[in-house]
Design a protein around this motif. Structure first.
Motif, mmCIF file in Angstrom:
data_model
loop_
_atom_site.group_PDB
_atom_site.id
_atom_site.type_symbol
_atom_site.label_atom_id
_atom_site.label_comp_id
_atom_site.label_asym_id
_atom_site.label_seq_id
_atom_site.Cartn_x
_atom_site.Cartn_y
_atom_site.Cartn_z
ATOM 1 N N PRO A 108 8.189 32.260 -24.935
ATOM 2 C CA PRO A 108 8.303 30.946 -25.576
ATOM 3 C C PRO A 108 9.554 30.204 -25.099
ATOM 4 C CG PRO A 108 9.041 32.649 -27.058
ATOM 5 C CD PRO A 108 8.501 33.350 -25.847
ATOM 6 N N SER A 109 9.522 28.891 -25.232
ATOM 7 C CA SER A 109 10.718 28.096 -24.965
ATOM 8 C C SER A 109 11.671 28.239 -26.136
ATOM 9 C CB SER A 109 10.351 26.632 -24.761
ATOM 10 O OG SER A 109 9.672 26.466 -23.551
ATOM 11 N N LYS A 110 12.968 28.258 -25.824
ATOM 12 C CA LYS A 110 13.989 28.442 -26.843
ATOM 13 C C LYS A 110 14.920 27.239 -26.854
ATOM 14 C CE LYS A 110 14.398 32.348 -24.687
ATOM 15 N NZ LYS A 110 13.087 32.278 -24.045
ATOM 16 N N ILE A 111 15.003 26.583 -28.011
ATOM 17 C CA ILE A 111 15.875 25.430 -28.205
ATOM 18 C C ILE A 111 16.809 25.807 -29.357
ATOM 19 C CG2 ILE A 111 15.987 22.999 -28.827
ATOM 20 C CD1 ILE A 111 12.729 24.148 -27.522
ATOM 21 N N TYR A 112 18.080 26.068 -29.058
ATOM 22 C CA TYR A 112 18.963 26.586 -30.101
ATOM 23 C C TYR A 112 20.411 26.114 -29.934
ATOM 24 C CZ TYR A 112 20.164 30.047 -26.488
ATOM 25 O OH TYR A 112 20.564 30.646 -25.314
ATOM 26 N N ASN A 113 21.125 26.100 -31.066
ATOM 27 C CA ASN A 113 22.549 25.766 -31.142
ATOM 28 C C ASN A 113 22.888 24.420 -30.502
ATOM 29 O OD1 ASN A 113 22.975 28.138 -32.496
ATOM 30 N ND2 ASN A 113 23.749 29.236 -30.719
ATOM 31 N N ASN A 114 22.048 23.421 -30.732
ATOM 32 C CA ASN A 114 22.294 22.073 -30.239
ATOM 33 C C ASN A 114 22.716 21.165 -31.381
ATOM 34 O OD1 ASN A 114 21.155 22.232 -27.359
ATOM 35 N ND2 ASN A 114 19.481 23.057 -28.580
#
Length: 186
Positions: A108-114
């Motif tokens: 999966p794509s991971k979008i984190y700590n933004n």
């Protein structure tokens, strides 16, 4: 692409792979500053396995609308982390927009700590807009929108499947919605 300072322009960065059937693979964009653009900070279409980490994006003072990070058909095991996107406009703006970005259950794509922030006088602005994406995992992000519009949203989700939003902080100052899902399969 590492440690660049990109100033002004209508677009800060505009990248495009060959086509939907021939995606550009393995692009790494890290530790960059995109400052003062008018319309879109970082635009990328037809990408595969993009790494977009530790970047700062801020629009120019003349912007009345626009997008910080716009990805269209950015597929595969994408990683978007530790970015700071801050938009200040007088109208409609989106900090991060993903369209038709698909991964799979094993990668999966991971979008984190933004940190995504949009401050506007009016307009249906959004910190995150996601449309028809699958297997996107959003974790530990901070989303903030300040707008007088009742159509403003921190997270605007339409379509797609098997996406997860876990442990994110979302705040809207003024009118609008914190979390808006317009398709129950999302």
């Amino acid at each position: 692409y590492r440690r660049n300072r990109i100033l002004d322009g209508y677009y800060g960065v505009y990248m495009e792979g060959e086509s939907l059937s021939l995606l550009e693979s393995g692009t790494v964009f890290e530790y960059n500053e995109i400052i003062g653009y008018h319309n879109t900070g970082f635009y990328y279409e037809y990408a595969d396995n993009l790494v977009f980490n530790h970047n700062t994006i801020a629009n120019g003072a003349s912007s009345s609308y626009g997008t910080g990070l716009f990805l269209d058909h950015a597929d595969g095991d994408m990683e978007i982390s530790f970015n700071h996107i801050k938009l200040q406009t007088s109208g409609y703006s989106i900090a991060m927009e993903l369209n038709d970005c698909d991964a799979d259950s094993s990668n999966p794509s991971k979008i984190y700590n933004n940190f995504f922030s949009v401050v506007t006088n009016n307009g249906s602005s959004k910190a995150l807009k996601r449309e028809d994406c699958s297997y996107q995992y959003y974790t530990n992000n901070n989303l903030y929108v300040s707008s007088a519009s009742s159509y403003a949203r921190c997270a605007d989700i339409l379509g797609g499947n098997d996406n997860k939003l876990l442990n994110n902080n979302m705040m809207i100052s003024g009118s609008g919605y914190i979390y808006y899902i317009s398709d129950a399969t999302s």
